[in-house]
Design a protein around this motif. Sequence first.
Motif, PDB file in Angstrom:
ATOM      1  N   ASP A 246      31.248  30.625  33.597  1.00  0.00           N
ATOM      2  CA  ASP A 246      30.572  29.926  34.695  1.00  0.00           C
ATOM      3  C   ASP A 246      31.372  29.983  36.004  1.00  0.00           C
ATOM      4  OD1 ASP A 246      32.608  28.134  34.210  1.00  0.00           O
ATOM      5  OD2 ASP A 246      31.324  26.463  33.631  1.00  0.00           O
ATOM      6  N   GLY A 247      32.665  30.282  35.918  1.00  0.00           N
ATOM      7  CA  GLY A 247      33.468  30.385  37.148  1.00  0.00           C
ATOM      8  C   GLY A 247      33.646  29.058  37.867  1.00  0.00           C
TER       9      GLY A 247
ATOM     10  N   GLY B  57      33.890  40.645  32.573  1.00  0.00           N
ATOM     11  CA  GLY B  57      32.846  39.663  32.902  1.00  0.00           C
ATOM     12  C   GLY B  57      32.821  39.470  34.410  1.00  0.00           C
ATOM     13  N   ASN B  58      33.003  38.221  34.849  1.00  0.00           N
ATOM     14  CA  ASN B  58      33.117  37.978  36.290  1.00  0.00           C
ATOM     15  C   ASN B  58      34.544  37.517  36.631  1.00  0.00           C
ATOM     16  OD1 ASN B  58      33.056  35.441  35.200  1.00  0.00           O
ATOM     17  ND2 ASN B  58      31.131  34.831  36.145  1.00  0.00           N
ATOM     18  N   GLY B  59      35.502  37.925  35.799  1.00  0.00           N
ATOM     19  CA  GLY B  59      36.884  37.496  35.973  1.00  0.00           C
ATOM     20  C   GLY B  59      37.474  37.847  37.329  1.00  0.00           C
ATOM     21  N   ASP B  60      37.097  39.021  37.859  1.00  0.00           N
ATOM     22  CA  ASP B  60      37.642  39.427  39.167  1.00  0.00           C
ATOM     23  C   ASP B  60      37.266  38.434  40.257  1.00  0.00           C
ATOM     24  OD1 ASP B  60      35.039  40.306  38.645  1.00  0.00           O
ATOM     25  OD2 ASP B  60      35.140  41.872  40.166  1.00  0.00           O
ATOM     26  N   GLN B  61      36.089  37.821  40.103  1.00  0.00           N
ATOM     27  CA  GLN B  61      35.665  36.846  41.112  1.00  0.00           C
ATOM     28  C   GLN B  61      36.412  35.524  40.972  1.00  0.00           C
ATOM     29  OE1 GLN B  61      31.142  37.266  41.155  1.00  0.00           O
ATOM     30  NE2 GLN B  61      31.829  38.991  39.940  1.00  0.00           N
ATOM     31  N   VAL B  62      36.796  35.217  39.733  1.00  0.00           N
ATOM     32  CA  VAL B  62      37.621  34.027  39.509  1.00  0.00           C
ATOM     33  C   VAL B  62      39.033  34.288  40.041  1.00  0.00           C
ATOM     34  CG1 VAL B  62      38.540  32.455  37.763  1.00  0.00           C
ATOM     35  CG2 VAL B  62      36.248  33.385  37.497  1.00  0.00           C
TER      36      VAL B  62
ATOM     37  N   PHE C 136      39.915  37.801  27.823  1.00  0.00           N
ATOM     38  CA  PHE C 136      38.478  38.071  27.904  1.00  0.00           C
ATOM     39  C   PHE C 136      37.896  37.822  29.291  1.00  0.00           C
ATOM     40  CE2 PHE C 136      39.484  36.280  23.623  1.00  0.00           C
ATOM     41  CZ  PHE C 136      39.370  37.456  22.905  1.00  0.00           C
ATOM     42  N   GLY C 137      38.757  37.534  30.268  1.00  0.00           N
ATOM     43  CA  GLY C 137      38.283  37.282  31.631  1.00  0.00           C
ATOM     44  C   GLY C 137      37.591  35.936  31.799  1.00  0.00           C
ATOM     45  N   MET C 138      37.773  35.023  30.829  1.00  0.00           N
ATOM     46  CA  MET C 138      37.068  33.737  30.884  1.00  0.00           C
ATOM     47  C   MET C 138      37.771  32.766  31.830  1.00  0.00           C
ATOM     48  SD  MET C 138      35.896  33.004  26.965  1.00  0.00           S
ATOM     49  CE  MET C 138      37.554  32.820  26.362  1.00  0.00           C
ATOM     50  N   LYS C 139      36.974  31.929  32.434  1.00  0.00           N
ATOM     51  CA  LYS C 139      37.514  30.945  33.373  1.00  0.00           C
ATOM     52  C   LYS C 139      38.572  30.047  32.752  1.00  0.00           C
ATOM     53  CE  LYS C 139      35.809  27.123  33.439  1.00  0.00           C
ATOM     54  NZ  LYS C 139      34.812  26.040  33.391  1.00  0.00           N
TER      55      LYS C 139
END
Lengths: 205, 268
Positions: B26-27, B126-131, B95-98
Amino acid sequence: MTLFLLLIGTLQAQESSEDEARYTKRVEKYISRWEKLIPRYSKIQYAGSMGLISLGTGWNYYRNHWETDVLLGLVPRYSDRHAMVTMTLKQNYYPWNIPLSDKLSFEPLACGFYINTLFDRDFWGRQPDKYPKGYYWFSTRIRTHIFAGERFTLKLNENKSWHKSISFFYELSTCDLYLINKIGNKSLKPKDYMSLSFGLKLQIL
Amino acid sequence: MFKQALPLCLCILLSACDLIDYHPYDGRLTISERNINEQNIPLIEAATKDKDTIRFVLMGDTQRSYDETNDFVKHINRKKDSIDFIIHGGDYTEFGMKKEYEWAVDILSKLDIPYVGLIGNHDIIGNGDQVYEKLFGNENFSFIARDVKFVCLNTNAIEYDYSHPVPDFGFLKEELEDSTRQYSRTVVAMHARPGSDQFDNNIKDVFQLYIRQFPSLMFCLNAHNHQLQMDDLFDDGIIYYGCSNIAKRNYILFTLTPDSYTYEVIDF
């Protein structure tokens, strides 16, 4: 001869009424089978690692010990470029139901699992072809969760309300990848990898 | 009675915010840290400005090793007076998780010494780069410790398609042409080194040629391979130093003197 013809006529009539009964029975069976597919309740759940809010429907069966839900969830935009939609298939088991009063009952244990999938192209079920074989073994799109919780149910007046009953539940859950992180790490506490959620169920049928 | 208790129950449950999780991806950051690199770089630059000798630590790949990272932080804090800063070579998450990001940053924020963090390939999943961008800032950045410029790069090319330049030669060009800041030596740091499965190996020779344009390139730093490495990858005298993952309980301590440098592998 006349007697013989009369006898045959009666037999035919009997046969046709028997046919009709069989036909009606078959139709009823057919309808009742399809009727079983009609969702019996609606559910709304807050959090639980499957969305900010999840809305759905489902079926209770086998003396109401089992419930199967299908939920659609929404993950709002925080760090990501956009919001995301998720779908959850949830299997619940309620071993006990304790009546507290005429209207109120309590299920001291709810447990089960759910599988959640993200509708988002940035996430994959199996690693894309660009990676070497077996580079990332896991799926980023599909998560499996286990949960345990409790539930209260209040019967509603069926003459006044469209719903038979309303239930409030809460659950603690965790998912596969959180548990993998926990392995070998004493410093990760349950509050780190457990997820709390709660929700309402409105029984229609 | 039930109806009266319901709002109260909801209030109690809502206040148990720590346990509320919308989605592993969810970031939604629940910790207050933001732009860690941007915040720590001025501290590093100020602390090293008037020193003759700079000492810094290279470590990385802390994914799924929260206990070891905790021990590392305690170990470093005991000798904080002898170290100026720390470079985390990336892979905070598996896993790139928040939540993985938050667990790692929570531990690293207990460091008494400023640190900067590079982006690892696992951090992009996932969206890890954005986190990462929210927590640490730009994936490419630089800072100057005394007279040494540290150029920190995202080199995890396989995680992106060609619409996203990795390594970013545009950034390197800007850094090369930037004459506003004084420095006489350069160190290039990255998560995955040339030749690794993550690097865009089609351009690895060009990359090496290009980074050698920087004033007195001393050496390069990397993580990713989970083992100690000291290799002259291009036979040009530029050594790539790779740190092992934190689970192996060691790191590399570099000492930069005005005209040379030494390194030491330290177990904790």
